[in-house]
Design an enzyme around this catalytic site. Sequence first.
Site, PDB file in Angstrom:
ATOM      1  N   ASP A 184       0.846  -1.170   0.003  1.00 16.00           N
ATOM      2  CA  ASP A 184      -0.157   0.032   0.150  1.00 16.00           C
ATOM      3  C   ASP A 184       0.964   1.072   0.090  1.00 16.00           C
ATOM      4  O   ASP A 184       2.022   1.204   0.263  1.00 16.00           O
ATOM      5  CB  ASP A 184      -0.918   0.071   1.273  1.00 16.00           C
ATOM      6  CG  ASP A 184      -2.196   0.770   1.053  1.00 16.00           C
ATOM      7  OD1 ASP A 184      -2.050   1.983   1.059  1.00 16.00           O
ATOM      8  OD2 ASP A 184      -3.282   0.285   0.992  1.00 16.00           O
ATOM      9  N   ASN A 225      -5.761  -4.802  -6.167  1.00 17.65           N
ATOM     10  CA  ASN A 225      -6.940  -4.504  -5.511  1.00 17.65           C
ATOM     11  C   ASN A 225      -6.871  -2.844  -5.292  1.00 17.65           C
ATOM     12  O   ASN A 225      -7.870  -2.138  -5.243  1.00 17.65           O
ATOM     13  CB  ASN A 225      -7.029  -4.928  -4.228  1.00 17.65           C
ATOM     14  CG  ASN A 225      -8.115  -4.256  -3.327  1.00 17.65           C
ATOM     15  OD1 ASN A 225      -9.489  -4.500  -3.345  1.00 17.65           O
ATOM     16  ND2 ASN A 225      -7.745  -3.470  -2.303  1.00 17.65           N
ATOM     17  N   TYR A 236     -13.674   6.346 -13.510  1.00 17.94           N
ATOM     18  CA  TYR A 236     -13.688   5.219 -12.748  1.00 17.94           C
ATOM     19  C   TYR A 236     -14.427   4.135 -13.655  1.00 17.94           C
ATOM     20  O   TYR A 236     -13.807   3.040 -13.529  1.00 17.94           O
ATOM     21  CB  TYR A 236     -14.334   5.280 -11.608  1.00 17.94           C
ATOM     22  CG  TYR A 236     -14.617   4.379 -10.690  1.00 17.94           C
ATOM     23  CD1 TYR A 236     -13.493   3.958  -9.835  1.00 17.94           C
ATOM     24  CD2 TYR A 236     -15.613   3.678 -10.274  1.00 17.94           C
ATOM     25  CE1 TYR A 236     -13.230   2.847  -8.804  1.00 17.94           C
ATOM     26  CE2 TYR A 236     -15.800   2.655  -9.498  1.00 17.94           C
ATOM     27  CZ  TYR A 236     -14.487   2.140  -8.735  1.00 17.94           C
ATOM     28  OH  TYR A 236     -14.756   1.022  -7.886  1.00 17.94           O
ATOM     29  N   LYS A 282     -12.320   0.714 -14.817  1.00 17.70           N
ATOM     30  CA  LYS A 282     -13.002  -0.706 -14.278  1.00 17.70           C
ATOM     31  C   LYS A 282     -13.153  -1.634 -15.293  1.00 17.70           C
ATOM     32  O   LYS A 282     -13.286  -2.464 -15.540  1.00 17.70           O
ATOM     33  CB  LYS A 282     -13.991  -0.465 -13.141  1.00 17.70           C
ATOM     34  CG  LYS A 282     -13.501   0.306 -11.845  1.00 17.70           C
ATOM     35  CD  LYS A 282     -12.505  -0.874 -11.398  1.00 17.70           C
ATOM     36  CE  LYS A 282     -12.079  -0.197  -9.918  1.00 17.70           C
ATOM     37  NZ  LYS A 282     -11.076  -0.939  -9.219  1.00 17.70           N
ATOM     38  N   ILE A 331     -20.288  -1.260  -1.248  1.00 18.33           N
ATOM     39  CA  ILE A 331     -19.633  -2.207   0.097  1.00 18.33           C
ATOM     40  C   ILE A 331     -19.370  -1.119   1.021  1.00 18.33           C
ATOM     41  O   ILE A 331     -18.577  -0.031   0.803  1.00 18.33           O
ATOM     42  CB  ILE A 331     -18.197  -2.854  -0.456  1.00 18.33           C
ATOM     43  CG1 ILE A 331     -18.502  -3.717  -1.737  1.00 18.33           C
ATOM     44  CG2 ILE A 331     -17.782  -3.683   0.859  1.00 18.33           C
ATOM     45  CD1 ILE A 331     -19.609  -4.765  -1.460  1.00 18.33           C
TER      46      ILE A 331
HETATM   47  N1  NAD Z   1     -15.831   0.188  -1.577  1.00 16.02           N
HETATM   48  C1  NAD Z   1     -16.751  -0.130  -2.506  1.00 16.02           C
HETATM   49  O1  NAD Z   1     -18.141  -0.067  -2.479  1.00 16.02           O
HETATM   50  C2  NAD Z   1     -16.398  -0.635  -3.858  1.00 16.02           C
HETATM   51  C3  NAD Z   1     -17.178  -1.274  -4.782  1.00 16.02           C
HETATM   52  C4  NAD Z   1     -16.446  -1.760  -6.065  1.00 16.02           C
HETATM   53  C5  NAD Z   1     -15.156  -1.791  -6.150  1.00 16.02           C
HETATM   54  N2  NAD Z   1     -14.303  -1.263  -5.243  1.00 16.02           N
HETATM   55  C6  NAD Z   1     -12.896  -1.323  -5.307  1.00 16.02           C
HETATM   56  O2  NAD Z   1     -12.110  -2.043  -4.627  1.00 16.02           O
HETATM   57  C7  NAD Z   1     -11.041  -1.636  -4.124  1.00 16.02           C
HETATM   58  C8  NAD Z   1     -10.597  -1.432  -2.654  1.00 16.02           C
HETATM   59  O3  NAD Z   1     -11.377  -0.264  -2.466  1.00 16.02           O
HETATM   60  P1  NAD Z   1     -11.903   0.027  -0.856  1.00 16.02           P
HETATM   61  O4  NAD Z   1     -13.410   0.451  -1.088  1.00 16.02           O
HETATM   62  O5  NAD Z   1     -11.615  -1.055   0.048  1.00 16.02           O
HETATM   63  O6  NAD Z   1     -11.265   1.350  -0.684  1.00 16.02           O
HETATM   64  P2  NAD Z   1      -9.916   2.122   0.423  1.00 16.02           P
HETATM   65  O7  NAD Z   1      -9.737   3.243   0.068  1.00 16.02           O
HETATM   66  O8  NAD Z   1     -10.430   1.546   1.924  1.00 16.02           O
HETATM   67  O9  NAD Z   1      -8.748   0.953  -0.042  1.00 16.02           O
HETATM   68  C9  NAD Z   1      -7.891   1.169  -1.179  1.00 16.02           C
HETATM   69  C10 NAD Z   1      -6.655   1.217  -0.696  1.00 16.02           C
HETATM   70  O10 NAD Z   1      -5.799   1.432  -1.908  1.00 16.02           O
HETATM   71  C11 NAD Z   1      -4.507   2.257  -1.668  1.00 16.02           C
HETATM   72  N3  NAD Z   1      -4.118   2.720  -2.789  1.00 16.02           N
HETATM   73  C12 NAD Z   1      -4.652   3.902  -3.337  1.00 16.02           C
HETATM   74  N4  NAD Z   1      -3.441   4.359  -4.194  1.00 16.02           N
HETATM   75  C13 NAD Z   1      -2.591   3.466  -4.432  1.00 16.02           C
HETATM   76  C14 NAD Z   1      -1.379   3.208  -5.142  1.00 16.02           C
HETATM   77  N5  NAD Z   1      -1.294   4.160  -6.036  1.00 16.02           N
HETATM   78  N6  NAD Z   1      -0.705   2.158  -4.842  1.00 16.02           N
HETATM   79  C15 NAD Z   1      -0.979   1.228  -3.754  1.00 16.02           C
HETATM   80  N7  NAD Z   1      -2.012   1.506  -2.804  1.00 16.02           N
HETATM   81  C16 NAD Z   1      -2.819   2.513  -3.374  1.00 16.02           C
HETATM   82  C17 NAD Z   1      -5.117   3.323  -0.546  1.00 16.02           C
HETATM   83  O11 NAD Z   1      -4.072   3.801   0.444  1.00 16.02           O
HETATM   84  C18 NAD Z   1      -6.220   2.230   0.309  1.00 16.02           C
HETATM   85  O12 NAD Z   1      -5.477   1.804   1.390  1.00 16.02           O
HETATM   86  C19 NAD Z   1     -10.591  -0.587  -5.345  1.00 16.02           C
HETATM   87  O13 NAD Z   1     -10.173  -0.956  -6.359  1.00 16.02           O
HETATM   88  C20 NAD Z   1     -12.144  -0.018  -5.416  1.00 16.02           C
HETATM   89  O14 NAD Z   1     -12.468   0.440  -6.650  1.00 16.02           O
HETATM   90  C21 NAD Z   1     -14.870  -0.785  -4.086  1.00 16.02           C
END
Ligand code: NAD
Length: 248
Positions: A36, A89, A155, A159, A188
């Site tokens: 991260d 992720n 986004y 995706k 989520i």
């Molecule tokens: N939360 C939702 O509803 C949801 C829905 C669909 C998809 N997603 C996808 O799930 C994944 C995780 O999202 P989340 O909701 O847990 O968000 P989150 O913000 O809690 O976690 C994302 C993590 O990615 C890290 N990050 C950001 N840029 C980075 C980089 N350049 N290099 C390395 N790490 C980096 C951040 O520091 C963070 O810890 C993402 O790809 C997001 O698009 C989330």
Amino acid sequence: MLLEGKNSLITGAGSGIGETTAKRMAAEGAKVLVVDVNDKGGQRVVDEITAAGGTALFLHGDVTKVDEVDAMVAFVVDTWGSLDLAVNNAGLAETPGLMHELSPEAWAKTIGIDLTGTFLCMRAELRQFVAQGGGVIVNTASGAGLKATPGLTAYSAAKHGVVGLTRTAAIDYVKQNIRVNAVAPGTILTPAMSSFGDEQVATWSELMPTGRMGTTDEVAAGIVWLLSDQSSYTTGSVLEIDGGYMQA
Ligand SMILES: NC(=O)c1ccc[n+]([C@@H]2O[C@H](COP(=O)([O-])OP(=O)(O)OC[C@H]3O[C@@H](n4cnc5c(N)ncnc54)[C@H](O)[C@@H]3O)[C@@H](O)[C@H]2O)c1
């Protein structure tokens, strides 16, 4: 245990879906490299995995930087001897708005992390998988990669691209003992999403056929299944984990 003896990495594992998935992977027996840009969050996740009896290490890594991405794969191989499982992720979304108002900088940032970052990670992981004779990748796509997502131009484009990377690699490497799948989570309830407040969470929940948002555990369970040998005949798939949202 589903992932006993496997060496793995997961990006964006310092919070949210990545955090829960890293913990679940470790609980299923995998050694986990938590990657991260958020050092504090990543180290906390490693400490919690270790305290629970699992094996994990933290490495600072920005998925947009080729040298840092290559280094994360090399780190797992140097430390544990092979890389068996990878979860790409890390991701974020731009501030919502219409396409004609989206700045090229905001576009480039989202595409850079979500799409190019996923490509760079897959490229490094696949090189290692080809050399060692196999491996499994799971990408975190999104429902936004399967249908229109009003207000999220970059986004949604990123995706959709992740889905394309997943399907293409699945076929290109199918004869090399490499499986590539994605999950498409719906809305989520992560700490970041909760921070929008109860009213926004209630609005999102009403939009879901289930009447609630999903949990990070529900997404992590799908990712772990795709990583495990239980999904040995599954490649190129995009697993919707969205309480039926895509079908409604
Ligand atoms: N939360 C939702 O509803 C949801 C829905 C669909 C998809 N997603 C996808 O799930 C994944 C995780 O999202 P989340 O909701 O847990 O968000 P989150 O913000 O809690 O976690 C994302 C993590 O990615 C890290 N990050 C950001 N840029 C980075 C980089 N350049 N290099 C390395 N790490 C980096 C951040 O520091 C963070 O810890 C993402 O790809 C997001 O698009 C989330």
